[in-house]
Write a protein that holds these residues in place. Structure first.
Motif, PDB file in Angstrom:
ATOM      1  N   PHE A   1       0.828  -1.207   0.000  1.00  0.00           N
ATOM      2  CA  PHE A   1       0.000   0.000   0.000  1.00  0.00           C
ATOM      3  C   PHE A   1       0.862   1.257   0.000  1.00  0.00           C
ATOM      4  N   LEU A   2       1.881   1.275   0.873  1.00  0.00           N
ATOM      5  CA  LEU A   2       2.761   2.447   0.934  1.00  0.00           C
ATOM      6  C   LEU A   2       3.486   2.664  -0.378  1.00  0.00           C
ATOM      7  N   TYR A   3       3.918   1.558  -1.008  1.00  0.00           N
ATOM      8  CA  TYR A   3       4.607   1.709  -2.284  1.00  0.00           C
ATOM      9  C   TYR A   3       3.652   2.188  -3.360  1.00  0.00           C
ATOM     10  N   TRP A   4       2.408   1.704  -3.314  1.00  0.00           N
ATOM     11  CA  TRP A   4       1.420   2.159  -4.285  1.00  0.00           C
ATOM     12  C   TRP A   4       1.198   3.664  -4.164  1.00  0.00           C
ATOM     13  N   VAL A   5       1.120   4.165  -2.920  1.00  0.00           N
ATOM     14  CA  VAL A   5       0.849   5.584  -2.696  1.00  0.00           C
ATOM     15  C   VAL A   5       2.070   6.445  -2.996  1.00  0.00           C
ATOM     16  N   PHE A   6       3.209   6.106  -2.382  1.00  0.00           N
ATOM     17  CA  PHE A   6       4.389   6.964  -2.477  1.00  0.00           C
ATOM     18  C   PHE A   6       5.361   6.540  -3.580  1.00  0.00           C
ATOM     19  N   GLY A   7       5.111   5.399  -4.180  1.00  0.00           N
ATOM     20  CA  GLY A   7       5.966   4.933  -5.267  1.00  0.00           C
ATOM     21  C   GLY A   7       5.309   5.051  -6.612  1.00  0.00           C
TER      22      GLY A   7
END
Length: 519
Positions: free
Chosen positions: A134-140
């Motif tokens: 999820f974090l990678y989807w948002v910030f990546g």
């Protein structure tokens, strides 16, 4: 009405003018964005949830996570010719990626099995994997989408636009704002998809948000979303027909196993979309759309320029590149420093091996053939790299390759020597991914290569800088004392080497040794 052929011609010309960078950025984007299990897309909605996802019946965490992922995705495990046939970190990763169909969960499971011996709960692995995804989807991936849009906006005018424009959002201090805006935009999309038809329509309404952010990263979230809706008002059907006009290229991509998409169709479509944005942007200003004045990067307007975008004129100044190497990695080392560095590397290698075994098994074991707190193979490898590879230090990648080769030679023949003299094996990579006679393996060489780079470019210069401040006579005294100690250890260990559970494996048959040497 959009003149589709004209825009496609412009997009194709922009692609041809800088085709290498266009292909590179689309290739890198596909790799960086396409590797997670949790994938939220504008064009897909999975309305069915397999309730059997919670029937976690696997015997270990790897199988449990595999069941979980297959329940979510509805996919069958991917078979691999390496499945369950290899050991070690790379082998475990290969097996787990094959089982789960996911690089992220596969790597998490591999680390769990290699370091924690499958003692971590499956729920922990799932939560960690889902959170990271999820974090990678948002910030990546969402931020990189804006960076990709920025590249193609500049590329349509500036013929020498570089692929590093994709990371511009990270360099201007607006990463969080961009990530938040893209997150809100996608949440809107997901909610509209609950109405089925509305999701498709609204995906075109919000299509310009990445380009708006790419032009003005300071724009407020609600303004960016509303401006995109206003710009696409009356043009959603036209852009949809433009997408349909690429369907033939999509079929070709299937026939060519996605190769044509990689080298032509994807960069061509992205370049065309940039042309559409600039057209709707100019039209928005002409029509007097509210907040169109916020699209004020005038350097994107005008005729083609043979060069790069004038970065110093950008509304948000890009941060200066940081010098990550502040050490003189190309320095020379005195004889006394080399001796002391040998012992430093040997001691650090011993610490690494002892802690790794302690972490994996919970038991303290004195690793190595000697009895003292040192592993000479690490010291010899580190010094060999510093001395023999000095001419290739200016190229870290080449240095990494040669470091793997040097460490492999040292490890291989050390294994041969110990086996012949003591009929013992202090390490055995049989069954590891890409091993040679069980003496060396790919993952070990890669680790030595990485450590070699770290030692040469950071650790050795730091230690040497400290040693340079020590009086020469003191260094000589330390060197002589350490050499006498290790010489005594070699003498004692030559007769009674350090052996036992967790340290050695006995090799009794001489024929086995000869066979391994022959192979």
């Amino acid at each position: 009405m959009l003149r589709r052929l004209e825009f496609k011609k412009r997009g194709k010309n922009a692609f041809y003018r800088n085709w290498k960078s266009c292909i590179l950025i689309c290739f890198v984007f596909a790799i960086l964005v396409g590797g997670t299990v949790i994938s939220i897309r504008n064009t897909e909605v999975n309305s069915e949830i397999n309730v059997s996802v919670w029937n976690l019946k696997g015997d270990n965490n790897s199988e449990i996570v595999n069941d979980f992922i297959n329940g979510i995705t509805g996919k069958s495990p991917i078979e691999s010719e390496f499945l369950n046939n290899t050991k070690g970190v790379l082998g475990t990763i290969s097996n787990n990626v094959s089982k789960t169909g996911s690089f992220l969960f596969g790597i998490l499971n591999a680390l769990n099995q290699a370091l924690f011996k499958d003692r971590v709960w499956a729920s922990v692995i799932i939560i960690i994997g889902a959170s990271l995804s999820f974090l990678y989807w948002v910030f990546g991936s969402k931020v990189l989408e804006v960076g990709k849009a920025r590249f193609f906006l500049e590329n349509r005018k500036y013929t020498k636009t570089k692929a590093n424009k994709m990371i511009l959002p990270y360099r201007i201090g607006k990463t969080t704002h961009i990530a938040y805006t893209m997150f809100v935009k996608n949440i809107y999309n997901i909610l509209w998809y609950l109405t089925l038809v509305g999701g498709v329509i609204k995906s075109y309404s919000y299509m310009m948000v990445p380009y708006i952010l790419a032009e003005n990263p300071k724009i407020k979230t609600r303004d960016a979303i509303k401006l995109s809706r206003d710009m696409m008002n009356g043009y959603k059907w036209e852009v949809f027909k433009l997408d349909l006009s690429f369907i033939g290229w999509g079929i070709l991509g299937i026939i060519t196993f996605n190769i044509s998409n990689l080298v032509f169709t994807t960069p061509y479509m992205n370049a065309t979309k940039a042309e559409i944005y600039m057209y709707l942007r100019d039209l928005a200003k002409t029509r007097g759309i509210k907040n169109a004045k916020l699209l004020k990067d005038t350097n994107l307007e005008g005729d083609i320029v043979l060069g790069e975008y004038p970065v110093y004129d950008y509304m948000l100044k890009s941060s200066k590149p940081r010098k990550w190497l502040t050490f003189n990695y190309n320095r020379d080392y005195s004889f006394w420093n080399i001796v002391l560095l040998f012992f430093a590397f040997a001691f650090l290698g011993w610490i690494w091996e002892v802690l790794l075994f302690l972490f994996q098994t919970g038991s303290f074991v004195n690793r190595g053939a000697l009895h003292g707190p040192w592993l000479p193979i690490y010291g010899a490898g580190g010094i060999a790299m510093l001395v023999l590879l000095k001419k290739v230090r200016k190229n870290p990648f080449v240095y990494f390759i040669f470091a793997m080769i040097v460490s492999g030679i040292i490890e291989y023949f050390t294994s041969v020597y110990l086996e012949i003299v003591h009929h013992m094996a202090w390490w055995d990579y049989t069954g590891f991914f890409l091993n040679i006679n069980g003496r060396v393996c790919l993952e070990g060489l890669m680790l030595f290569g990485i450590c070699g780079v770290a030692v040469t470019y950071v650790l050795a210069p730091v230690i040497a800088n400290v040693l340079d401040k020590i009086d020469k006579n003191i260094k000589m005294f330390l060197c002589v004392g350490l050499v006498l100690l290790i010489a005594g250890d070699f003498y004692i260990s030559g007769k009674n080497p350090n052996i036992g559970e967790g340290v050695t494996t006995e090799v009794v048959e001489n024929s086995k040794i000869k066979d391994r040497l022959r192979n």
